[in-house]
Design a protein around this motif. Structure first.
Motif, PDB file in Angstrom:
ATOM      1  N   LEU A  40       0.798  -1.224   0.000  1.00 19.15           N
ATOM      2  CA  LEU A  40       0.000   0.000   0.000  1.00 19.15           C
ATOM      3  C   LEU A  40       0.833   1.278   0.000  1.00 19.15           C
ATOM      4  CD1 LEU A  40      -2.568   1.745   0.713  1.00 19.15           C
ATOM      5  CD2 LEU A  40      -2.171   1.063   3.097  1.00 19.15           C
ATOM      6  N   ASP A  41       1.794   1.380   0.907  1.00 18.51           N
ATOM      7  CA  ASP A  41       2.534   2.627   1.070  1.00 18.51           C
ATOM      8  C   ASP A  41       3.505   2.898  -0.074  1.00 18.51           C
ATOM      9  OD1 ASP A  41       3.816   0.348   2.205  1.00 18.51           O
ATOM     10  OD2 ASP A  41       5.236   1.628   3.273  1.00 18.51           O
ATOM     11  N   HIS A  42       3.731   1.910  -0.930  1.00 15.73           N
ATOM     12  CA  HIS A  42       4.622   2.081  -2.080  1.00 15.73           C
ATOM     13  C   HIS A  42       3.866   2.242  -3.392  1.00 15.73           C
ATOM     14  CE1 HIS A  42       8.532   1.032  -0.064  1.00 15.73           C
ATOM     15  NE2 HIS A  42       7.654   0.612   0.827  1.00 15.73           N
ATOM     16  N   ALA A  43       2.680   1.643  -3.477  1.00 17.05           N
ATOM     17  CA  ALA A  43       1.960   1.602  -4.749  1.00 17.05           C
ATOM     18  C   ALA A  43       0.580   2.242  -4.715  1.00 17.05           C
ATOM     19  CB  ALA A  43       1.831   0.143  -5.210  1.00 17.05           C
ATOM     20  N   GLY A  44       0.145   2.720  -3.552  1.00 19.61           N
ATOM     21  CA  GLY A  44      -1.226   3.179  -3.399  1.00 19.61           C
ATOM     22  C   GLY A  44      -1.622   4.374  -4.230  1.00 19.61           C
ATOM     23  N   GLY A  45      -0.662   5.204  -4.649  1.00 20.80           N
ATOM     24  CA  GLY A  45      -0.982   6.386  -5.438  1.00 20.80           C
ATOM     25  C   GLY A  45      -0.762   6.225  -6.934  1.00 20.80           C
ATOM     26  N   ALA A  46      -0.297   5.048  -7.350  1.00 22.02           N
ATOM     27  CA  ALA A  46       0.090   4.869  -8.751  1.00 22.02           C
ATOM     28  C   ALA A  46      -1.101   4.973  -9.701  1.00 22.02           C
ATOM     29  CB  ALA A  46       0.794   3.526  -8.926  1.00 22.02           C
ATOM     30  N   ALA A  47      -2.237   4.366  -9.345  1.00 22.69           N
ATOM     31  CA  ALA A  47      -3.391   4.392 -10.243  1.00 22.69           C
ATOM     32  C   ALA A  47      -3.901   5.817 -10.455  1.00 22.69           C
ATOM     33  CB  ALA A  47      -4.505   3.509  -9.683  1.00 22.69           C
ATOM     34  N   GLU A  48      -3.954   6.609  -9.385  1.00 23.15           N
ATOM     35  CA  GLU A  48      -4.409   7.995  -9.517  1.00 23.15           C
ATOM     36  C   GLU A  48      -3.458   8.812 -10.385  1.00 23.15           C
ATOM     37  OE1 GLU A  48      -5.292  11.981  -6.786  1.00 23.15           O
ATOM     38  OE2 GLU A  48      -5.173  10.014  -5.808  1.00 23.15           O
ATOM     39  N   LEU A  49      -2.171   8.606 -10.195  1.00 18.76           N
ATOM     40  CA  LEU A  49      -1.190   9.333 -10.994  1.00 18.76           C
ATOM     41  C   LEU A  49      -1.258   8.921 -12.461  1.00 18.76           C
ATOM     42  CD1 LEU A  49       1.886   9.431  -8.616  1.00 18.76           C
ATOM     43  CD2 LEU A  49       0.840  11.410  -9.732  1.00 18.76           C
ATOM     44  N   LYS A  50      -1.485   7.642 -12.700  1.00 15.23           N
ATOM     45  CA  LYS A  50      -1.633   7.184 -14.081  1.00 15.23           C
ATOM     46  C   LYS A  50      -2.797   7.900 -14.751  1.00 15.23           C
ATOM     47  CE  LYS A  50      -2.503   3.138 -16.961  1.00 15.23           C
ATOM     48  NZ  LYS A  50      -2.593   1.671 -17.046  1.00 15.23           N
ATOM     49  N   ASP A  51      -3.905   8.016 -14.034  1.00 13.81           N
ATOM     50  CA  ASP A  51      -5.076   8.691 -14.588  1.00 13.81           C
ATOM     51  C   ASP A  51      -4.811  10.177 -14.821  1.00 13.81           C
ATOM     52  OD1 ASP A  51      -6.451   6.323 -14.542  1.00 13.81           O
ATOM     53  OD2 ASP A  51      -7.651   6.807 -12.772  1.00 13.81           O
ATOM     54  N   LYS A  52      -4.152  10.821 -13.872  1.00  7.63           N
ATOM     55  CA  LYS A  52      -3.903  12.263 -13.963  1.00  7.63           C
ATOM     56  C   LYS A  52      -2.910  12.605 -15.067  1.00  7.63           C
ATOM     57  CE  LYS A  52      -4.765  13.828  -9.198  1.00  7.63           C
ATOM     58  NZ  LYS A  52      -5.706  14.920  -9.534  1.00  7.63           N
ATOM     59  N   LEU A  53      -1.856  11.796 -15.190  1.00  8.98           N
ATOM     60  CA  LEU A  53      -0.725  12.143 -16.052  1.00  8.98           C
ATOM     61  C   LEU A  53      -0.644  11.325 -17.336  1.00  8.98           C
ATOM     62  CD1 LEU A  53       1.990  12.470 -13.260  1.00  8.98           C
ATOM     63  CD2 LEU A  53       0.540  14.275 -14.218  1.00  8.98           C
ATOM     64  N   GLY A  54      -1.431  10.247 -17.420  1.00  8.63           N
ATOM     65  CA  GLY A  54      -1.383   9.405 -18.609  1.00  8.63           C
ATOM     66  C   GLY A  54      -0.100   8.611 -18.748  1.00  8.63           C
ATOM     67  N   LEU A  55       0.503   8.246 -17.616  1.00  3.80           N
ATOM     68  CA  LEU A  55       1.778   7.532 -17.629  1.00  3.80           C
ATOM     69  C   LEU A  55       1.585   6.043 -17.375  1.00  3.80           C
ATOM     70  CD1 LEU A  55       3.936   9.981 -15.493  1.00  3.80           C
ATOM     71  CD2 LEU A  55       3.740   9.879 -17.985  1.00  3.80           C
ATOM     72  N   GLY A  71      -6.790   2.673   7.543  1.00  4.03           N
ATOM     73  CA  GLY A  71      -7.409   3.988   7.577  1.00  4.03           C
ATOM     74  C   GLY A  71      -6.801   4.983   6.619  1.00  4.03           C
ATOM     75  N   VAL A  72      -6.269   4.480   5.499  1.00  8.39           N
ATOM     76  CA  VAL A  72      -5.642   5.337   4.492  1.00  8.39           C
ATOM     77  C   VAL A  72      -6.680   5.708   3.432  1.00  8.39           C
ATOM     78  CG1 VAL A  72      -3.867   5.474   2.709  1.00  8.39           C
ATOM     79  CG2 VAL A  72      -3.376   4.307   4.870  1.00  8.39           C
ATOM     80  N   GLN A  73      -6.764   6.991   3.114  1.00 13.72           N
ATOM     81  CA  GLN A  73      -7.738   7.478   2.149  1.00 13.72           C
ATOM     82  C   GLN A  73      -7.136   7.559   0.747  1.00 13.72           C
ATOM     83  OE1 GLN A  73     -10.989   8.153   3.122  1.00 13.72           O
ATOM     84  NE2 GLN A  73     -10.313   7.372   5.106  1.00 13.72           N
ATOM     85  N   GLY A  74      -7.914   7.200  -0.247  1.00  9.37           N
ATOM     86  CA  GLY A  74      -7.544   7.478  -1.634  1.00  9.37           C
ATOM     87  C   GLY A  74      -6.691   6.451  -2.342  1.00  9.37           C
ATOM     88  N   ALA A  75      -6.152   5.467  -1.629  1.00  8.71           N
ATOM     89  CA  ALA A  75      -5.309   4.464  -2.278  1.00  8.71           C
ATOM     90  C   ALA A  75      -6.164   3.551  -3.152  1.00  8.71           C
ATOM     91  CB  ALA A  75      -4.560   3.645  -1.235  1.00  8.71           C
ATOM     92  N   ARG A  76      -5.603   3.147  -4.288  1.00  9.40           N
ATOM     93  CA  ARG A  76      -6.363   2.334  -5.242  1.00  9.40           C
ATOM     94  C   ARG A  76      -5.555   1.132  -5.711  1.00  9.40           C
ATOM     95  NH1 ARG A  76      -7.788   6.664  -9.693  1.00  9.40           N
ATOM     96  NH2 ARG A  76      -8.042   4.745 -10.891  1.00  9.40           N
ATOM     97  N   ASN A  77      -6.265   0.035  -5.961  1.00  6.23           N
ATOM     98  CA  ASN A  77      -5.630  -1.112  -6.607  1.00  6.23           C
ATOM     99  C   ASN A  77      -5.050  -0.659  -7.942  1.00  6.23           C
ATOM    100  OD1 ASN A  77      -6.807  -2.480  -4.505  1.00  6.23           O
ATOM    101  ND2 ASN A  77      -8.233  -3.663  -5.754  1.00  6.23           N
ATOM    102  N   CYS A  78      -4.017  -1.342  -8.412  1.00  2.93           N
ATOM    103  CA  CYS A  78      -3.486  -0.992  -9.725  1.00  2.93           C
ATOM    104  C   CYS A  78      -2.963  -2.228 -10.454  1.00  2.93           C
ATOM    105  CB  CYS A  78      -2.409   0.082  -9.636  1.00  2.93           C
ATOM    106  SG  CYS A  78      -0.823  -0.462  -9.005  1.00  2.93           S
ATOM    107  N   THR A  79      -2.990  -2.136 -11.764  1.00  5.49           N
ATOM    108  CA  THR A  79      -2.444  -3.191 -12.614  1.00  5.49           C
ATOM    109  C   THR A  79      -1.358  -2.574 -13.484  1.00  5.49           C
ATOM    110  OG1 THR A  79      -4.563  -4.343 -12.705  1.00  5.49           O
ATOM    111  CG2 THR A  79      -2.936  -4.882 -14.405  1.00  5.49           C
ATOM    112  N   PRO A  80      -0.122  -3.029 -13.359  1.00  4.14           N
ATOM    113  CA  PRO A  80       0.966  -2.457 -14.163  1.00  4.14           C
ATOM    114  C   PRO A  80       0.748  -2.652 -15.658  1.00  4.14           C
ATOM    115  CG  PRO A  80       1.842  -3.728 -12.322  1.00  4.14           C
ATOM    116  CD  PRO A  80       0.380  -4.016 -12.383  1.00  4.14           C
ATOM    117  N   ASP A  81       1.260  -1.708 -16.424  1.00  6.96           N
ATOM    118  CA  ASP A  81       1.279  -1.870 -17.874  1.00  6.96           C
ATOM    119  C   ASP A  81       2.367  -2.839 -18.295  1.00  6.96           C
ATOM    120  OD1 ASP A  81      -0.642   0.370 -18.958  1.00  6.96           O
ATOM    121  OD2 ASP A  81       0.511   1.254 -17.306  1.00  6.96           O
TER     122      ASP A  81
END
Length: 217
Positions: A60-75, A99-109
């Motif tokens: 979670l603490d290493h990958a939890g923001g990756a999906a949101e960033l992918k959506d925001k930046l198209g990376l 109790g962490v807010q906003g973290a999302r599951n992600c699937t690597p490209d």
């Protein structure tokens, strides 16, 4: 030349690293675990053009923001090794538990295997599969500057936990001694938490994997 800036994120103070080529200013984010606004503010202040998001492992603490960033930046998201898919698939469950807010599951490209490379600008990172903390954990190594981004494999004065599902202490020790130590004593490493160190220093003083400690087992 490689440049790096650490941005501690989440309540677990995880070392997200902005890593870039100072000649082209192209760069990547290593382990964007959360606090997306803080990360992007720092990226903008540095003038870095992000081209990829790369993950050492699926916690979670290493990958939890990756999906949101992918959506925001198209990376694209690259890494970790496919053996960490089960962790990436349960980020939201873990977030609810902690109790962490906003973290999302992600699937690597792109899943990464031992020996795969990641290039941006004039910098190339080598992927080293280092299971133990998690089965699909990878380390990113850059040989010209002799620096490794090691996630939670090893820390200054400690090593990664192996009491999580599919963690394995024997695998972790083997990853450290057989895959990281050969990179050289002078190699500086950026851990997932806490201060930087060198493999040489840890071979002298780390209470878990110092040469004398392992020789005594």
């Amino acid at each position: 030349m490689l440049k790096a800036q650490i941005v501690p994120v989440t309540a677990l103070a995880q070392n997200c690293s902005i890593v870039w080529c100072d000649e082209t200013m192209e760069g990547v984010l290593v382990d964007p675990g959360g606090d997306i606004g803080l990360i992007l503010e720092k990226v903008e202040s540095l003038g870095v053009k992000l081209v990829k998001l790369i993950l050492t492992h699926g916690h979670l603490d290493h990958a939890g923001g990756a999906a949101e960033l992918k959506d925001k930046l198209g990376l694209e998201i690259w890494g970790p090794h496919k053996d960490d898919k089960f962790w990436l698939d349960q980020i939201e469950t873990s977030a609810a538990q902690y109790g962490v807010q906003g973290a999302r599951n992600c699937t690597p490209d792109k899943w990464l295997d031992d020996g795969d490379t990641i290039s941006f600008g004039n910098v190339t990172l080598e992927t080293i599969h280092c299971p133990g903390h998690t089965p699909g954990h990878v380390v990113f190594y850059e040989g010209k500057m002799d620096v490794a981004f090691v996630g939670d494999v090893i820390f200054k004065g400690s090593i990664g936990r192996t009491d999580f599902p599919k963690g394995n202490m024997d695998d972790l020790i083997a990853s450290i001694t057989q895959k990281l130590w050969p990179l050289g004593r002078k190699t500086t490493f950026v851990p997932g938490h806490g201060p930087l160190s060198t493999f040489g220093q840890e071979r002298v003083s780390n209470p878990f994997v110092a040469d004398q400690v392992l020789a005594g087992k």
